[in-house]
Motif scaffolding. Structure first.
Motif, PDB file in Angstrom:
ATOM      1  N   ASN A   2      78.656  46.669  93.715  1.00 23.98           N
ATOM      2  CA  ASN A   2      78.049  47.793  92.991  1.00 23.98           C
ATOM      3  C   ASN A   2      78.050  47.512  91.482  1.00 23.98           C
ATOM      4  N   LYS A   3      77.263  48.351  90.784  1.00 25.64           N
ATOM      5  CA  LYS A   3      77.037  48.096  89.347  1.00 25.64           C
ATOM      6  C   LYS A   3      78.319  48.221  88.520  1.00 25.64           C
ATOM      7  N   ARG A   4      79.205  49.122  88.958  1.00 23.64           N
ATOM      8  CA  ARG A   4      80.442  49.305  88.201  1.00 23.64           C
ATOM      9  C   ARG A   4      81.285  48.025  88.210  1.00 23.64           C
ATOM     10  N   ALA A   6      80.141  45.048  88.903  1.00 22.86           N
ATOM     11  CA  ALA A   6      79.374  43.983  88.243  1.00 22.86           C
ATOM     12  C   ALA A   6      79.550  44.060  86.722  1.00 22.86           C
ATOM     13  N   LEU A   7      79.574  45.286  86.196  1.00 22.30           N
ATOM     14  CA  LEU A   7      79.745  45.454  84.742  1.00 22.30           C
ATOM     15  C   LEU A   7      81.155  45.029  84.319  1.00 22.30           C
ATOM     16  N   PRO A  36      77.296  52.433  84.016  1.00 27.82           N
ATOM     17  CA  PRO A  36      76.275  51.390  84.187  1.00 27.82           C
ATOM     18  C   PRO A  36      74.984  51.966  84.780  1.00 27.82           C
ATOM     19  N   TYR A  37      75.027  53.253  85.187  1.00 28.19           N
ATOM     20  CA  TYR A  37      73.823  53.889  85.746  1.00 28.19           C
ATOM     21  C   TYR A  37      73.072  54.680  84.664  1.00 28.19           C
ATOM     22  N   LEU A 114      71.822  44.459  83.223  1.00 31.82           N
ATOM     23  CA  LEU A 114      72.556  45.065  84.340  1.00 31.82           C
ATOM     24  C   LEU A 114      72.243  46.574  84.405  1.00 31.82           C
ATOM     25  N   ILE A 115      72.214  47.210  83.268  1.00 37.10           N
ATOM     26  CA  ILE A 115      72.031  48.671  83.232  1.00 37.10           C
ATOM     27  C   ILE A 115      70.563  49.067  83.436  1.00 37.10           C
TER      28      ILE A 115
END
Ligand code: URA
Length: 193
Positions: A2-4, A6-7, A36-37, A114-115
Motif C-alpha cells: 500500500n501507499k503508506r 511505499a512512502l 500519501p493519498y 507516489l502521491i
C-alpha cells in the motif's frame, strides 16, 4: 504494497542514499509529512531549526500558521501532504543553494510520483522558482499556473507566499490568508475536470 508503506520505504531509502551536502551540518533529514493519498501537496523551501530538531516539516511558527490556515478551510495536516524542496536544514537558515536544491530534487520527484496529487501548492518564491524560474511571486501569488514538466505528475500549480514571510508582515499576511481561502473552490474545479 500500500501507499503508506511505499512512502515509508521511499523516505527510508532517501534518508540513507541522499548525497545532499547539507547532510553534514543538519541534525537529520526532514522527509515530507501527511497522507500519501493527498489531493494537495504543499511544497516549502527547507527545514528550519525546529524541523531539524524533530525531523518533521513545518512544525515551527510558520507551521503553526499553516495549520491555522488549513483549519480555516476545514483541513487538517493529515488531509494533505507537506514537504520541502530541500530536505536538510541549511546552516543558520540561509537560503538553499542551487546545488543543494538539485541534490534533493529526485527525492521530491519520487514523493510527487507516489502521491500523484491533483494540485501542487508552492509556498514562497524558492518553491515557485523551482518549477517556474522566470516568474515573480508578486505577480503570480493566488493564481493557478499550468505547466507540463517532465517527471512531475500534475500540471496544476497554485502559488502562495511563504507563511514565514507573511508571519511578521501584516499586508502579506492578509494576502496569504485571502489566497489560501481560494483553495477549496479551485480544488473542486480541478477535480471536476
Ligand atoms: N519553512 C519551510 O520552508 N519549511 C519548513 O519545513 C519550515 C519552515
Amino acid at each position: 504494497m500500500n501507499k503508506r508503506n511505499a512512502l515509508r520505504d521511499l523516505h527510508s531509502k532517501w534518508l540513507i542514499d541522499s548525497t545532499c551536502t547539507l547532510k553534514k551540518t543538519a541534525t537529520q533529514g526532514v522527509p515530507g509529512d501527511g497522507t500519501p493519498y493527498a489531493d494537495i501537496v504543499f511544497i516549502g523551501e527547507a527545514p528550519g531549526k525546529k524541523e531539524d530538531e524533530l525531523g518533521i516539516p513545518f512544525v515551527g511558527a510558520a507551521g503553526k500558521f499553516l495549520d491555522e490556515m488549513l483549519a480555516d478551510i476545514h483541513l487538517k495536516r493529515n488531509d494533505v501532504y507537506i514537504t520541502n524542496i530541500v530536505k536538510y536544514r541549511p546552516p543558520d537558515n540561509r537560503d538553499p543553494l542551487e546545488k543543494e536544491k538539485q541534490e534533493c530534487n529526485q527525492w521530491l520527484i519520487d514523493e510527487l510520483n507516489l502521491i500523484q496529487p491533483t494540485l501542487i501548492i508552492t509556498l514562497g518564491r524558492h518553491a515557485m522558482n523551482n518549477f517556474f524560474p522566470d516568474e515573480k511571486i508578486s505577480n503570480t501569488h493566488g493564481t493557478l499556473l499550468n505547466k507540463k514538466i517532465p517527471g512531475i505528475p500534475t500540471k496544476n500549480f497554485y502559488i502562495l507566499y511563504h507563511p514565514a514571510a507573511a508571519l511578521y508582515n501584516g499586508s502579506l499576511r492578509d494576502i496569504l490568508i485571502k489566497d489560501f481561502k481560494k483553495i477549496p473552490k479551485l480544488l473542486k474545479k480541478l477535480r471536476a475536470k
